[in-house]
Motif scaffolding. Structure first.
Motif, short mmCIF file in Angstrom:
data_model
loop_
_atom_site.label_atom_id
_atom_site.label_comp_id
_atom_site.label_asym_id
_atom_site.label_seq_id
_atom_site.Cartn_x
_atom_site.Cartn_y
_atom_site.Cartn_z
N TYR A 51 0.82 -1.21 0.00
CA TYR A 51 0.00 0.00 0.00
C TYR A 51 0.86 1.27 0.00
CZ TYR A 51 -4.00 2.97 1.22
OH TYR A 51 -4.99 3.92 1.22
N ASN A 381 -7.68 -5.93 -1.73
CA ASN A 381 -8.09 -6.73 -0.58
C ASN A 381 -9.46 -6.23 -0.13
OD1 ASN A 381 -8.50 -7.83 2.02
ND2 ASN A 381 -6.28 -7.98 2.36
N THR A 384 -10.02 -5.70 3.93
CA THR A 384 -9.55 -4.43 4.51
C THR A 384 -9.91 -3.22 3.66
OG1 THR A 384 -7.41 -4.65 3.39
CG2 THR A 384 -7.62 -5.65 5.58
N ASP A 385 -10.48 -3.48 2.46
CA ASP A 385 -10.86 -2.43 1.52
C ASP A 385 -9.67 -1.55 1.15
OD1 ASP A 385 -12.63 -1.19 -0.17
OD2 ASP A 385 -13.21 0.33 1.30
N ARG A 386 -8.55 -2.24 0.84
CA ARG A 386 -7.36 -1.54 0.36
C ARG A 386 -7.02 -2.01 -1.04
NH1 ARG A 386 -2.61 -0.33 4.76
NH2 ARG A 386 -3.77 1.21 5.98
#
Length: 408
Positions: A51, A381, A384-386
């Motif tokens: 990220y 993902n 985790t909403d990333r």
């Protein structure tokens, strides 16, 4: 960098050259040896695929050695390869990967064929997990050892029965990844129709995956069809169902009374859970070769095992296209998509990953080539909403020596 050279790579080289030297008296039969050398220069804007991206330049040197020996009844092909990575800034990522593969076959009479495959691989979890599961993992070393014997018996001119067994051991360097053993037994029945264009397929298998976190028993059954669409095009389709029983452990914290101050303490309690589920299976492939182009499409849905000790459902779609612009210039395009999901017995997974990669190749000679490539990849993902992406640009020089072997 050479201080990173692993013992396993040395063992592979010794075994490979020992096997080839043992066959040297028979070179007058059908024995040949060849090699391939690749030099690659990369720019990567997210070397760890995280990220928080960090860019770097790195070089990869990849020598490979091949040997093939064939007689009327027996054949063996071996490959020993290495990949040495050298980073400009992130020198902690410098590593040497290796792989050894041996395939052999023996024809006993007119109806029975024996095969044996063995391999030893040392790679990194980032690239290997992306190919196998479509999940981005913390980058660490991984070792895998595989042995797979099999036999095929021709019941008659139109029907074949194949039985295969596979055993593998996967080990990770990072302590939070989970080592596991995997065993698979499968049987495939093929029936050629008299039109010589269609083949009916049926397959049954059982897989056991054993790790510290879980024990997976997976049973599958598929029916399928293979069709020779034309002299240049083939379609293969299999679909079925699986039943999976998973035993895993969950750790809880429990308050317990003790006869001293403060009279309460927290102790971990490990509890065994069992999960049963059904799922669908799919395996489709299509290939077509035209005068100046080649097309390939593959769609697969199955159960795979992740490095965190959890089985996950994985959809994988891959497609490639190669077009010969001129006798020396080739343009290719490769697409890849993966979707993984799990119910979360140990770790909950729900991810999507896709990549797009065009490549331009120029043939310097008949067996030497120079490539310029680009790859865009995106991972999301959904737990985790990333979401994060990566771009790579590379130049690759490939030098091939000797007679082309089966592995290339």
């Amino acid at each position: 960098m050479w201080s990173l050279f692993p013992r396993g790579a040395i063992v592979c080289l010794v075994v490979g050259f020992w096997a080839m030297s043992g066959l040297s008296p028979l070179w007058g039969a059908d024995f040949y040896f060849s090699s391939r050398l690749k030099f690659q220069g990369y720019y990567d804007d997210n070397v760890a695929f995280t990220y928080y991206p960090e860019e770097d330049f790195y070089l990869v040197a990849s020598p490979s050695f091949f040997s093939t020996y064939k007689t009327e009844r027996f054949g063996i092909t071996s490959r020993v390869g290495m990949e040495a990575y050298e980073y400009l800034d992130h020198t902690e990522l410098n590593t040497v990967n290796y792989s050894c593969d041996v395939n052999s076959g023996y024809k006993w009479g007119r109806r029975l064929d024996f095969t044996l495959h063995g391999s030893a691989i040392k790679d990194t979890t980032l690239e290997s997990e992306l190919r196998e599961t479509g999940i981005v993992r913390f980058r660490q070393d991984r070792h895998r050892y595989v042995i797979s014997p099999g036999l095929t018996y021709s019941l008659n001119e139109l029907t074949r029965l194949s039985l295969n067994f596979s055993a593998s051991r996967t080990e990770y360097e990072w302590k939070y990844n989970v080592d596991y053993d995997e065993y698979t037994v499968s049987g495939t029945l093929e029936r050629n129709l008299r039109n010589q264009r269609d083949t009916l397929l049926s397959q049954v298998y059982y897989t056991k995956i054993d790790s510290e976190n879980s024990l997976v028993h997976n049973y599958g059954f598929l029916l399928g069809w293979q069709r020779l669409l034309s002299s240049t095009s083939t379609l293969r389709f299999l679909a079925g169902m699986r039943y999976t029983r998973t035993e895993y452990y969950l750790t809880y914290l429990r308050l317990v009374f003790v006869p001293y101050w403060p009279f309460l303490t927290v102790v971990p309690v490990r509890r065994k859970e069992t999960e049963h589920n059904w799922g669908s299976l799919l395996d489709l492939s299509w290939e077509r070769t035209a005068e100046r182009s080649r097309y390939r499409l593959g769609v697969n849905k199955t159960l795979v095992y992740s490095s965190f000790g959890q089985s996950v459902d994985r959809w994988r779609v891959s497609a490639s296209w190669v077009y010969h612009l001129t006798p020396r210039w080739d343009l290719s395009l490769y697409l890849f998509y993966a979707h993984t999901s799990s119910s979360g017995g140990v770790y909950k997974e729900k991810n999507t990953y896709y990549s797009l990669s065009p490549t331009l190749r120029y043939l310097l000679t008949e067996r030497w080539s120079l490539e310029l490539g680009y790859k865009y990849a995106d991972f999301r993902n959904r737990v985790t909403d990333r979401e994060y992406d990566r771009q790579q640009v590379w130049v690759r020089l490939i030098l091939r020596f000797g007679k082309p072997p089966t592995f290339q």
